[in-house]
Design a protein around this motif. Sequence first.
Motif, PDB file in Angstrom:
ATOM      1  N   ARG A  58       0.878  -0.999   0.183  1.00 16.95           N
ATOM      2  CA  ARG A  58       0.076   0.000  -0.443  1.00 16.95           C
ATOM      3  C   ARG A  58       0.380   1.212   0.067  1.00 16.95           C
ATOM      4  NH1 ARG A  58      -4.394  -1.782   0.339  1.00 16.95           N
ATOM      5  NH2 ARG A  58      -4.435  -4.215   2.271  1.00 16.95           N
ATOM      6  N   THR A  59       0.642   2.517  -0.820  1.00 15.45           N
ATOM      7  CA  THR A  59       1.387   2.861  -1.019  1.00 15.45           C
ATOM      8  C   THR A  59       0.683   4.290  -1.088  1.00 15.45           C
ATOM      9  OG1 THR A  59       1.132   3.540  -3.238  1.00 15.45           O
ATOM     10  CG2 THR A  59       3.117   2.490  -2.534  1.00 15.45           C
ATOM     11  N   GLU A  60       1.373   5.854  -0.474  1.00 13.48           N
ATOM     12  CA  GLU A  60       0.692   6.780  -0.791  1.00 13.48           C
ATOM     13  C   GLU A  60       1.980   7.489  -0.611  1.00 13.48           C
ATOM     14  OE1 GLU A  60      -0.079   9.547   3.773  1.00 13.48           O
ATOM     15  OE2 GLU A  60      -1.953   7.874   3.427  1.00 13.48           O
TER      16      GLU A  60
END
Length: 121
Positions: free
Chosen positions: A91-93
Amino acid sequence: MEGGRLAHGRASGRARSADGTLQLDFRLPAELGGEGGGTTPEQLFAAGYAASFHATLSVLARETGADPAALTVTVTVAVGPDPAGAGSVLRTEIAVAWPGVGDVRRLVERAKTLCPYAKLG
């Protein structure tokens, strides 16, 4: 990775690029029961992603006349459960701060179509 071992599904060991310019110790984080004190694969991926996204925005800055000097890109990467139930996913932000640039959102959305890291998965 050279000399690695698997611990709780996570690699601990030493990574070295073929030309020897990159040498890192990977360690299972203490919060996951490991010894800590090393780099995690997520940190390495986040650094590469942030550098690539920053470079992409810098190219767009030249096209639009924006000044990339104040541009900051922060990428946070975490491992989470795969919604499809098949193991885990990254999961990337992405957070972009670019003082003095009016339409940052439009540039970020365009960068997402150009940056190779943003195109993964």
